[in-house]
Design a protein around this motif. Sequence first.
Motif, PDB file in Angstrom:
ATOM      1  N   ALA A 144     -15.223  -6.099  24.972  1.00  0.00           N
ATOM      2  CA  ALA A 144     -15.563  -5.435  23.705  1.00  0.00           C
ATOM      3  C   ALA A 144     -15.773  -6.500  22.637  1.00  0.00           C
ATOM      4  CB  ALA A 144     -14.445  -4.474  23.301  1.00  0.00           C
ATOM      5  N   PRO A 145     -16.996  -6.999  22.497  1.00  0.00           N
ATOM      6  CA  PRO A 145     -17.258  -8.039  21.491  1.00  0.00           C
ATOM      7  C   PRO A 145     -16.877  -7.579  20.083  1.00  0.00           C
ATOM      8  CG  PRO A 145     -19.124  -7.797  22.990  1.00  0.00           C
ATOM      9  CD  PRO A 145     -18.197  -6.650  23.282  1.00  0.00           C
ATOM     10  N   HIS A 146     -16.234  -8.486  19.348  1.00  0.00           N
ATOM     11  CA  HIS A 146     -15.871  -8.246  17.952  1.00  0.00           C
ATOM     12  C   HIS A 146     -16.726  -9.161  17.062  1.00  0.00           C
ATOM     13  CE1 HIS A 146     -12.388  -6.425  19.807  1.00  0.00           C
ATOM     14  NE2 HIS A 146     -11.751  -6.245  18.670  1.00  0.00           N
ATOM     15  N   ARG A 147     -17.408  -8.600  16.122  1.00  0.00           N
ATOM     16  CA  ARG A 147     -18.144  -9.415  15.156  1.00  0.00           C
ATOM     17  C   ARG A 147     -17.175  -9.930  14.087  1.00  0.00           C
ATOM     18  NH1 ARG A 147     -24.077  -6.598  14.847  1.00  0.00           N
ATOM     19  NH2 ARG A 147     -23.954  -5.486  16.823  1.00  0.00           N
ATOM     20  N   LEU A 148     -17.547 -11.048  13.456  1.00  0.00           N
ATOM     21  CA  LEU A 148     -16.776 -11.700  12.390  1.00  0.00           C
ATOM     22  C   LEU A 148     -15.454 -12.288  12.885  1.00  0.00           C
ATOM     23  CD1 LEU A 148     -17.472  -9.426   9.288  1.00  0.00           C
ATOM     24  CD2 LEU A 148     -18.867 -11.205  10.345  1.00  0.00           C
ATOM     25  N   ILE A 149     -15.452 -12.745  14.130  1.00  0.00           N
ATOM     26  CA  ILE A 149     -14.362 -13.559  14.675  1.00  0.00           C
ATOM     27  C   ILE A 149     -14.927 -14.952  14.964  1.00  0.00           C
ATOM     28  CG2 ILE A 149     -13.003 -13.955  16.782  1.00  0.00           C
ATOM     29  CD1 ILE A 149     -12.236 -11.087  16.819  1.00  0.00           C
ATOM     30  N   ASP A 150     -14.149 -15.990  14.641  1.00  0.00           N
ATOM     31  CA  ASP A 150     -14.556 -17.387  14.904  1.00  0.00           C
ATOM     32  C   ASP A 150     -15.854 -17.753  14.179  1.00  0.00           C
ATOM     33  OD1 ASP A 150     -12.376 -17.887  16.518  1.00  0.00           O
ATOM     34  OD2 ASP A 150     -13.420 -17.377  18.375  1.00  0.00           O
ATOM     35  N   ILE A 151     -15.970 -17.368  12.925  1.00  0.00           N
ATOM     36  CA  ILE A 151     -17.206 -17.638  12.174  1.00  0.00           C
ATOM     37  C   ILE A 151     -17.037 -18.719  11.109  1.00  0.00           C
ATOM     38  CG2 ILE A 151     -18.112 -15.307  12.528  1.00  0.00           C
ATOM     39  CD1 ILE A 151     -17.257 -14.694   9.618  1.00  0.00           C
ATOM     40  N   ARG A 152     -15.816 -19.238  10.938  1.00  0.00           N
ATOM     41  CA  ARG A 152     -15.580 -20.196   9.858  1.00  0.00           C
ATOM     42  C   ARG A 152     -14.591 -21.255  10.308  1.00  0.00           C
ATOM     43  NH1 ARG A 152     -16.547 -19.810   4.134  1.00  0.00           N
ATOM     44  NH2 ARG A 152     -18.029 -18.193   4.753  1.00  0.00           N
ATOM     45  N   ASP A 153     -14.804 -22.502   9.852  1.00  0.00           N
ATOM     46  CA  ASP A 153     -13.848 -23.567  10.113  1.00  0.00           C
ATOM     47  C   ASP A 153     -12.653 -23.388   9.178  1.00  0.00           C
ATOM     48  OD1 ASP A 153     -13.580 -26.470  11.417  1.00  0.00           O
ATOM     49  OD2 ASP A 153     -12.826 -26.547   9.354  1.00  0.00           O
ATOM     50  N   PRO A 154     -11.431 -23.674   9.636  1.00  0.00           N
ATOM     51  CA  PRO A 154     -10.258 -23.467   8.790  1.00  0.00           C
ATOM     52  C   PRO A 154     -10.280 -24.248   7.479  1.00  0.00           C
ATOM     53  CG  PRO A 154      -9.591 -23.803  11.062  1.00  0.00           C
ATOM     54  CD  PRO A 154     -11.050 -24.093  11.000  1.00  0.00           C
ATOM     55  N   ALA A 155     -11.056 -25.334   7.417  1.00  0.00           N
ATOM     56  CA  ALA A 155     -11.123 -26.126   6.187  1.00  0.00           C
ATOM     57  C   ALA A 155     -11.990 -25.467   5.120  1.00  0.00           C
ATOM     58  CB  ALA A 155     -11.655 -27.525   6.489  1.00  0.00           C
ATOM     59  N   SER A 156     -12.736 -24.449   5.503  1.00  0.00           N
ATOM     60  CA  SER A 156     -13.665 -23.787   4.585  1.00  0.00           C
ATOM     61  C   SER A 156     -13.132 -22.406   4.232  1.00  0.00           C
ATOM     62  CB  SER A 156     -15.048 -23.664   5.240  1.00  0.00           C
ATOM     63  OG  SER A 156     -15.958 -22.999   4.387  1.00  0.00           O
ATOM     64  N   PRO A 157     -12.664 -22.191   3.000  1.00  0.00           N
ATOM     65  CA  PRO A 157     -12.089 -20.888   2.622  1.00  0.00           C
ATOM     66  C   PRO A 157     -13.087 -19.747   2.790  1.00  0.00           C
ATOM     67  CG  PRO A 157     -11.531 -22.555   0.990  1.00  0.00           C
ATOM     68  CD  PRO A 157     -12.545 -23.179   1.907  1.00  0.00           C
ATOM     69  N   TYR A 158     -12.575 -18.604   3.157  1.00  0.00           N
ATOM     70  CA  TYR A 158     -13.373 -17.389   3.371  1.00  0.00           C
ATOM     71  C   TYR A 158     -12.782 -16.304   2.481  1.00  0.00           C
ATOM     72  CZ  TYR A 158     -15.948 -13.825   6.078  1.00  0.00           C
ATOM     73  OH  TYR A 158     -16.788 -12.815   6.480  1.00  0.00           O
ATOM     74  N   SER A 159     -13.588 -15.769   1.581  1.00  0.00           N
ATOM     75  CA  SER A 159     -13.090 -14.824   0.585  1.00  0.00           C
ATOM     76  C   SER A 159     -13.444 -13.391   0.948  1.00  0.00           C
ATOM     77  CB  SER A 159     -13.687 -15.154  -0.786  1.00  0.00           C
ATOM     78  OG  SER A 159     -15.092 -14.876  -0.784  1.00  0.00           O
ATOM     79  N   ALA A 160     -12.886 -12.458   0.181  1.00  0.00           N
ATOM     80  CA  ALA A 160     -13.241 -11.049   0.350  1.00  0.00           C
ATOM     81  C   ALA A 160     -14.710 -10.824   0.042  1.00  0.00           C
ATOM     82  CB  ALA A 160     -12.359 -10.180  -0.544  1.00  0.00           C
ATOM     83  N   ALA A 161     -15.247 -11.590  -0.900  1.00  0.00           N
ATOM     84  CA  ALA A 161     -16.682 -11.477  -1.210  1.00  0.00           C
ATOM     85  C   ALA A 161     -17.526 -11.932  -0.025  1.00  0.00           C
ATOM     86  CB  ALA A 161     -17.014 -12.305  -2.448  1.00  0.00           C
ATOM     87  N   ASP A 162     -17.103 -13.022   0.640  1.00  0.00           N
ATOM     88  CA  ASP A 162     -17.807 -13.478   1.848  1.00  0.00           C
ATOM     89  C   ASP A 162     -17.767 -12.389   2.915  1.00  0.00           C
ATOM     90  OD1 ASP A 162     -18.336 -16.046   0.795  1.00  0.00           O
ATOM     91  OD2 ASP A 162     -16.368 -16.760   1.437  1.00  0.00           O
ATOM     92  N   PHE A 163     -16.569 -11.809   3.093  1.00  0.00           N
ATOM     93  CA  PHE A 163     -16.432 -10.767   4.111  1.00  0.00           C
ATOM     94  C   PHE A 163     -17.347  -9.585   3.802  1.00  0.00           C
ATOM     95  CE2 PHE A 163     -14.688  -6.640   5.258  1.00  0.00           C
ATOM     96  CZ  PHE A 163     -14.681  -6.757   6.635  1.00  0.00           C
ATOM     97  N   ARG A 164     -17.369  -9.156   2.560  1.00  0.00           N
ATOM     98  CA  ARG A 164     -18.176  -7.978   2.217  1.00  0.00           C
ATOM     99  C   ARG A 164     -19.644  -8.209   2.566  1.00  0.00           C
ATOM    100  NH1 ARG A 164     -20.924  -5.053  -2.037  1.00  0.00           N
ATOM    101  NH2 ARG A 164     -20.252  -2.860  -1.909  1.00  0.00           N
ATOM    102  N   GLN A 165     -20.155  -9.360   2.208  1.00  0.00           N
ATOM    103  CA  GLN A 165     -21.555  -9.658   2.506  1.00  0.00           C
ATOM    104  C   GLN A 165     -21.798  -9.677   4.010  1.00  0.00           C
ATOM    105  OE1 GLN A 165     -23.033 -13.219   0.628  1.00  0.00           O
ATOM    106  NE2 GLN A 165     -24.858 -13.313   1.900  1.00  0.00           N
ATOM    107  N   ASP A 166     -20.917 -10.338   4.755  1.00  0.00           N
ATOM    108  CA  ASP A 166     -21.090 -10.431   6.206  1.00  0.00           C
ATOM    109  C   ASP A 166     -20.939  -9.065   6.875  1.00  0.00           C
ATOM    110  OD1 ASP A 166     -21.488 -13.146   5.997  1.00  0.00           O
ATOM    111  OD2 ASP A 166     -19.415 -13.671   6.506  1.00  0.00           O
TER     112      ASP A 166
END
Length: 312
Positions: free
Chosen positions: A61-83
């Motif tokens: 069961a593929p999950h989208r939005l897993i393993d999409i960012r390096d830990p050194a690069s912050p990921y915000s709620a705004a990033d999530f909403r767009q993706d």
Amino acid sequence: MSDSRPLAIFLMGPTAAGKTDAAIALHERLGCELISVDSAMVYRGMDIGSAKPSALELKRAPHRLIDIRDPASPYSAADFRQDALNEMRQISAAGKVPLLVGGTMLYFKQLVEGVGNLPAASAKIRAWLGQRWQEEGLCALHRALAEVDPDAGQRIHPNDPQRILRALEVYYASGRPMSELWAEQEVLPFPWRVVSLALAPAHREILHQRIAQRFALMLEEGLIDEVATLKQREDLHLGLPAMRSVGYRQVWEYLDGEMDRAALLERGVIATRQLAKRQLTWLRRWKDLRWVDSQQADALDNVLKLVRESGA
């Protein structure tokens, strides 16, 4: 009047409630396409501590939005909403139903409500605030927030580091309180008709048992080695959102010699319980939420029934 918007399913719940298993079953039985709503699973190399689905599970069961960012690069709620909106549009256009599964309630909330005119995440400001957190403590940061944004200081709990840090980041990046920016936002209808489900044990003590068992298992499966590998990188530090994730922060401090393994287990369990408590608080405020007791033998059947009743 019937609602012509396409259907989307939100499968929410506290950590360790069994959401991943339920989501995989919905994918296999109903063909729903899965989107992860988890602020730790987005990062590569953070597998054990985030309870990321295994390679076998992701193949089923593929999950989208897993393993999409390096830990050194912050990921915000705004990033999530767009993706997430991009993924949802693709799924609906293909005639499928997007099923968003996870426990990062801020992501769910801002997905539906929007993120206003908020500045993008700033790695520099985040690192500075993270350093202040380590040196001054979270209570000091909450007091600082109350001074510059009294509304946010009253609304955000003093033990909610993610929201405290984001509100301060917004203020220092824009020069304006986040509450003012939110007040200016124009709220538009969400493009999907949402069925919101919450999977959780009816009794808190059962959830606490599951949390303790799962964190102990994470340690047995190699969480300490996983964090040690991340810690070797010069670009990773405790000021980053990824490294402040529950479990990762406690193991990092253990590796710094701040506690022994018994204390690590205790603090990891306590931190995870606190996370679950915050998640449940969010869920109790969620409108039109349908609860399913995850400890019932027919829990999955109940989830399937609710989803089928929604038209999936």
